[in-house]
Design an enzyme around this catalytic site. Structure first.
Site, PDB file in Angstrom:
ATOM      1  CB  ALA A  61      -3.640  -8.197  10.069  1.00 44.85           C
ATOM      2  N   GLY A 102      -0.766  -9.669   5.818  1.00 43.13           N
ATOM      3  CA  GLY A 102      -2.083 -10.455   6.124  1.00 43.13           C
ATOM      4  C   GLY A 102      -2.731 -10.327   4.243  1.00 43.13           C
ATOM      5  CD  GLU A 105       0.760 -13.209   6.885  1.00 44.13           C
ATOM      6  OE1 GLU A 105       0.234 -12.532   7.174  1.00 44.13           O
ATOM      7  OE2 GLU A 105       1.659 -13.893   7.328  1.00 44.13           O
ATOM      8  CD  GLU A 125       2.792  -8.197   8.221  1.00 45.61           C
ATOM      9  OE1 GLU A 125       3.520  -8.502   8.020  1.00 45.61           O
ATOM     10  OE2 GLU A 125       2.163  -8.521   7.793  1.00 45.61           O
TER      11      GLU A 125
HETATM   12  N1  3HC Z   1      -5.685  -1.922   9.399  1.00 42.66           N
HETATM   13  C1  3HC Z   1      -6.210  -1.166   9.476  1.00 42.66           C
HETATM   14  N2  3HC Z   1      -6.763   0.087   8.848  1.00 42.66           N
HETATM   15  C2  3HC Z   1      -5.644   0.428   7.679  1.00 42.66           C
HETATM   16  C3  3HC Z   1      -5.214  -0.948   7.235  1.00 42.66           C
HETATM   17  C4  3HC Z   1      -4.986  -1.489   7.858  1.00 42.66           C
HETATM   18  N3  3HC Z   1      -4.068  -2.738   7.845  1.00 42.66           N
HETATM   19  N4  3HC Z   1      -3.534  -0.118   6.763  1.00 42.66           N
HETATM   20  C5  3HC Z   1      -4.484   0.994   6.605  1.00 42.66           C
HETATM   21  N5  3HC Z   1      -5.150   1.630   7.164  1.00 42.66           N
HETATM   22  C6  3HC Z   1      -6.312   3.173   6.803  1.00 42.66           C
HETATM   23  C7  3HC Z   1      -5.035   4.094   8.056  1.00 42.66           C
HETATM   24  O1  3HC Z   1      -5.393   4.250   9.344  1.00 42.66           O
HETATM   25  C8  3HC Z   1      -5.779   5.203   7.332  1.00 42.66           C
HETATM   26  O2  3HC Z   1      -7.216   5.472   7.872  1.00 42.66           O
HETATM   27  P1  3HC Z   1      -7.541   7.018   8.208  1.00 42.66           P
HETATM   28  O3  3HC Z   1      -8.752   6.953   7.187  1.00 42.66           O
HETATM   29  O4  3HC Z   1      -9.178   6.460   9.122  1.00 42.66           O
HETATM   30  O5  3HC Z   1      -6.920   7.935   8.410  1.00 42.66           O
HETATM   31  C9  3HC Z   1      -6.641   4.546   5.720  1.00 42.66           C
HETATM   32  O6  3HC Z   1      -6.257   3.592   5.967  1.00 42.66           O
HETATM   33  C10 3HC Z   1      -5.683   4.819   4.436  1.00 42.66           C
HETATM   34  O7  3HC Z   1      -4.609   4.787   5.666  1.00 42.66           O
HETATM   35  P2  3HC Z   1      -3.084   5.949   4.776  1.00 42.66           P
HETATM   36  O8  3HC Z   1      -3.380   7.003   4.938  1.00 42.66           O
HETATM   37  O9  3HC Z   1      -1.894   4.948   4.995  1.00 42.66           O
HETATM   38  O10 3HC Z   1      -3.506   4.791   3.311  1.00 42.66           O
HETATM   39  P3  3HC Z   1      -2.388   5.127   1.714  1.00 42.66           P
HETATM   40  O11 3HC Z   1      -2.806   4.624   0.891  1.00 42.66           O
HETATM   41  O12 3HC Z   1      -1.076   6.011   1.992  1.00 42.66           O
HETATM   42  O13 3HC Z   1      -1.634   3.830   1.726  1.00 42.66           O
HETATM   43  C11 3HC Z   1      -1.923   1.777   2.771  1.00 42.66           C
HETATM   44  C12 3HC Z   1      -2.240   2.467   1.768  1.00 42.66           C
HETATM   45  C13 3HC Z   1       0.254   1.686   1.642  1.00 42.66           C
HETATM   46  C14 3HC Z   1      -2.185  -0.050   3.223  1.00 42.66           C
HETATM   47  C15 3HC Z   1      -0.626   2.076   4.527  1.00 42.66           C
HETATM   48  O14 3HC Z   1      -1.928   2.097   4.534  1.00 42.66           O
HETATM   49  C16 3HC Z   1       0.109   0.738   4.794  1.00 42.66           C
HETATM   50  O15 3HC Z   1       0.642   0.659   4.653  1.00 42.66           O
HETATM   51  N6  3HC Z   1      -0.888   0.920   5.868  1.00 42.66           N
HETATM   52  C17 3HC Z   1      -0.533  -0.510   6.726  1.00 42.66           C
HETATM   53  C18 3HC Z   1      -0.216  -2.064   6.365  1.00 42.66           C
HETATM   54  C19 3HC Z   1      -0.053  -3.139   7.257  1.00 42.66           C
HETATM   55  O16 3HC Z   1       1.460  -2.149   7.978  1.00 42.66           O
HETATM   56  N7  3HC Z   1      -0.245  -4.554   7.183  1.00 42.66           N
HETATM   57  C20 3HC Z   1       0.056  -4.889   8.004  1.00 42.66           C
HETATM   58  C21 3HC Z   1      -1.101  -5.213   8.794  1.00 42.66           C
HETATM   59  S1  3HC Z   1      -0.681  -6.343  10.075  1.00 42.66           S
HETATM   60  C22 3HC Z   1      -0.367  -8.063   9.531  1.00 42.66           C
HETATM   61  O17 3HC Z   1      -1.011  -8.513   9.285  1.00 42.66           O
HETATM   62  C23 3HC Z   1      -0.212  -8.892   9.759  1.00 42.66           C
HETATM   63  C24 3HC Z   1       0.114 -10.651   9.651  1.00 42.66           C
HETATM   64  O18 3HC Z   1       1.090 -10.920   9.086  1.00 42.66           O
HETATM   65  C25 3HC Z   1      -0.981 -11.142  10.536  1.00 42.66           C
END
Ligand code: 3HC
Ligand code: NAI
Length: 700
Positions: A61, A102, A105, A125
């Protein structure tokens, strides 16, 4: 186009294309639904492949969308997944890389999944204080089993696709491609193979049970309780996965998950962790240094001084495979420094954290020298000699003579004026501060100190290098103490006043530890050494004779109680042990001091202790922002979260102040300023905080 649509013969391919990680924001969700509608209407299309462009299938997400109206707008992730599940033609998820939250998912809603080996698969998450909210807690246990799924969900840790594919009986992946490169073709081939399969398989229809039922979940609950400390999300992950096994039907389990997810979304803990996620990434960006600024090559590093800091600093580069030469004035100092590095590595080998061959490989990258000639080919030279301007002058003048043109010259000074240090060279543009924290091989924080003339490519290089050596780098301007130590001084000042007014070191430590710091100010300074602060105060007494602080700290040092190293500080210690015991001698010294100052002790509440300690950080932080020493409040939070033990789930001092409400913080500061035993000048709220409070805003 956030979801591209192409037809390859009888298979439609929908490619998520929302850089950087194909976050499933509203536009992308709409894009998927629109593309599916197109493929539905095209009679020539027999099957659909969903895949991702760039470095991710999907990072999940769009976290930036949380709390905005778009996050609630249709199609939401649930309705997208429902559309996928109910689709009349087979849908295959083709996962070439990161598949998280997501994104996973969505893939679990598809009828089939083909993955490349080595993909990063996670439901992370929980790291944002949440749980998977689009069916992840209900579907993942059905395909890899309850225990594997709960491990992934409660820890948020990523697991490579090839490891998941080895779980006996797993139904997560229908096929693992030979490589990431061959995945697109193999996914198309797979889609054609299943084009006529009916009924289409749905994860929701798979059974979900655990043989030990309640007993297993009780065990899991106890496990996460120990790990989670003050975070509510991990326990809720257990509840949600348990619901997958106990609900009367899949929909009921989904409802439970949804409710738990929404409750967590509005907790301060989740807000803090989400703030931390973005603050950490934002810290690496410097407003006036574009991300495409050319960087200098760092192939060899020189470190001057093999003392407490020099050894630890060197280890960071050795760990990253970068050769290091350490320079000292005397062979004995070099020998001592190298022995400490060896001891540290050997402890890691003993604990099984480092393989012997890796240890040897790292040591092979290390050389030592007593001659500056050996630093001639270094691309970066970090000085970690005594904290004395005269010694720094000697070192930097010499470096100016010998270092190659273009080499970066860094100082690890913690208090001295970097601009002055830079002025000892004819190349101030190449001089930068790299302020590591002790122990430098362990602590994540690196303050990158930007001098008046530090070149942008030097900053860009050091920030990139910090990532390589796994540090969280935060840029600070030049001021006494930079960001972290300048603020901690206010915090220590308050800790001292609290003693003057009636608290004991134990009470102060207990109150702030209950707030979430791993160690209160008195236990902390006993560990670091009270003599360090004493020396600084003596220097300051000359520079700022009107400085107000509790003299109990000086009295303690006059008693020779320097902390753990002398088995006596604010607490008593058994020789060689770290357990802090309340000290009758110290309590008596404090009482005598109060009497001498004519202070009648009063009972101080834990709330007051926490407020005074934390808000003192906040006010100094606001001044640091106002002066442009830090460029964003998130940077200050990162310094405190990674370098000073500020509790993660509170998001750092500046974020925490926003949670409390800046208006309330300002009112408290005004109240503290009226206390005759306190420092009214220090409590004068910064203009920034007053303006923001008046506008009903926060620092972010
Ligand atoms: N939403 C929005 N932006 C995101 C994002 C996300 N889920 N994941 C990463 N980004 C953005 C970062 O903010 C960053 O932005 P920036 O360049 O403007 O600073 C850019 O993507 C790159 O991120 P990283 O520097 O972390 O890049 P990496 O290549 O090192 O890692 C990744 C990529 C493994 C995807 C890491 O970013 C990560 O772990 N992201 C979080 C993933 C996450 O927590 N997902 C769950 C979201 S909640 C969800 O899905 C709810 C659902 O269950 C309903
Ligand atoms: P230290 O006293 O442990 O080590 C300093 C080393 O520098 C000694 O081994 C000494 O022999 C060597 N040295 C002195 N003059 C030299 C010269 N001219 N050429 C080569 N080597 C020389 O000191 P420490 O604690 O490692 O501190 C070093 C620097 O790091 C200081 O500027 C200090 O302020 C800073 N710092 C220290 C932290 C700490 O917790 N100790 C934390 C962050 C920064």
């Amino acid at each position: 186009m956030t979801a591209e649509y192409q037809v390859h013969g009888d298979v439609a391919v929908i490619t998520l294309n929302n850089p950087p990680v194909n976050g499933l924001g509203l536009a992308t969700r709409q894009g998927i639904v629109d593309a599916l509608a197109k493929a539905e209407d095209d009679a020539a299309v027999k099957a659909v492949v969903i895949t991702g462009a760039g470095k991710a299938f999907s990072g999940g997400a769009d976290i930036k969308e949380f709390g905005t109206p778009q996050s609630l707008q249709d199609p939401n992730l649930h309705s997208v997944i429902r559309t996928v599940e109910n689709y009349s033609k087979p849908i295959v998820a083709a996962i070439h890389s990161v598949c998280m939250g997501g994104g996973l998912e969505l893939a679990l809603g598809c009828h089939y999944r083909v993955a490349a080996p080595g993909c990063t698969v996670a439901l992370p998450e929980v790291k944002l204080g949440l749980l998977p909210g689009a069916g992840g807690t209900q579907r993942l246990p059905r395909v890899i089993g309850v225990e594997h799924a709960l491990n992934m969900i409660a820890t948020g840790e990523a697991v490579p696709s090839d490891m998941l594919a080895m779980i006996p009986g797993q139904k997560l992946f229908d096929k693992l491609s030979a490589s990431a490169e061959s995945l697109p073709d193999e996914a198309l081939e797979f889609a054609r193979k299943v084009a006529d399969a009916r009924p289409l398989p749905l994860v929701r229809n798979l059974p979900c049970k655990h043989p030990q039922g309640e007993a297993y979940f009780q065990f899991a609950r106890n496990m996460v309780k120990g790990m989670a400390k003050n975070l509510p999300a991990p326990a809720k992950c257990v509840d949600a996965v348990q619901a997958a096994t106990t609900s009367r039907n899949f929909e009921e389990g989904l409802m439970t998950e949804r409710e738990l997810f929404l409750n967590l979304m509005f907790t301060p803990e989740s807000r803090s962790l989400r703030h931390l996620f973005f603050a950490e990434r934002a810290a690496s960006k410097i407003p006036d240094v574009p991300s495409d600024t050319p960087k200098r090559d760092i192939r060899k590093v020189g470190v001057i001084g093999a003392g407490t800091m020099g050894g630890g600093i060197s280890m960071n580069f050795l760990n990253a495979g970068i050769p290091v030469t350490i320079l000292e004035t005397r062979q004995e100092a070099l020998d001592r420094g190298i022995a400490t590095i060896r001891k540290n590595y050997e402890a890691q080998v003993k604990k099984g954290k480092l393989k012997t061959d890796k240890y040897e490989a790292r040591m092979a990258l290390l050389s030592t020298s007593l001659s500056y000639d050996d630093l001639k080919d270094c691309d970066l030279i970090i000085e970690a000699v005594f904290e004395d301007m005269g010694v720094k002058q000697q070192v930097f003048s010499k470096l100016d003579e010998v270092a190659r043109q273009g080499a970066i010259l860094a100082s690890n000074t913690s208090t001295l004026d970097l601009n002055k240090i830079a002025s000892f060279t004819r190349r101030p543009q190449d001089v930068v501060g790299m302020h590591f924290f002790s122990p430098a091989n362990v602590m994540k924080l690196l303050e990158v100190v930007r001098g008046e003339q530090t070149a942008k490519d030097v900053l860009a290089t050091v920030m990139a290098l910090a990532k390589k050596i796994k540090k969280t780098a935060v840029v600070s301007g030049v001021c006494d103490g930079f960001i972290g130590n300048r603020m901690i001084e206010r915090y220590s000042q308050q800790a001292g006043f609290l003693l003057d007014e009636g608290a004991t070191p134990q009470q102060v430590d207990r109150a702030i530890e209950k707030f979430g710091f791993p160690m209160g100010p008195f236990r902390m300074i006993d560990m670091a050494g009270n003599d360090i602060g004493w020396a600084i105060r003596k220097r300051r007494a000359v520079e700022q004779p009107d400085m107000k602080y509790s003299k109990t700290a000086d009295l303690l040092c006059e008693m020779g109680r320097f902390g753990q190293k002398t088995s006596a500080g604010w607490y008593d210690y058994e020789a060689g042990k770290r357990d802090a015991q309340p000290s009758a001698v110290v309590n008596k010294m404090i009482e005598d001091y109060r009497q001498q100052q004519g202070i009648t002790p009063r009972k101080i509440s834990d709330d007051e202790i926490v407020q005074r300690l934390v808000y003192s950080l906040v006010n100094e932080g606001a001044k640091i922002l106002e002066e442009g020493i830090a460029s964003k409040s998130g940077d200050i939070d990162m310094v405190y979260l990674t370098g000073y033990g500020f509790p993660l789930w509170r998001g750092g001092p500046m974020h925490y102040a926003g949670e409390v409400g800046l208006f309330n913080v300002v009112q408290a500061m005004k109240r503290f300023a009226r206390n005759p035993h306190d420092d009214a000048k220090a409590w004068k709220p910064s203009k920034l905080i007053v303006d923001l409070a008046a506008a009903g805003k926060t620092f972010e």
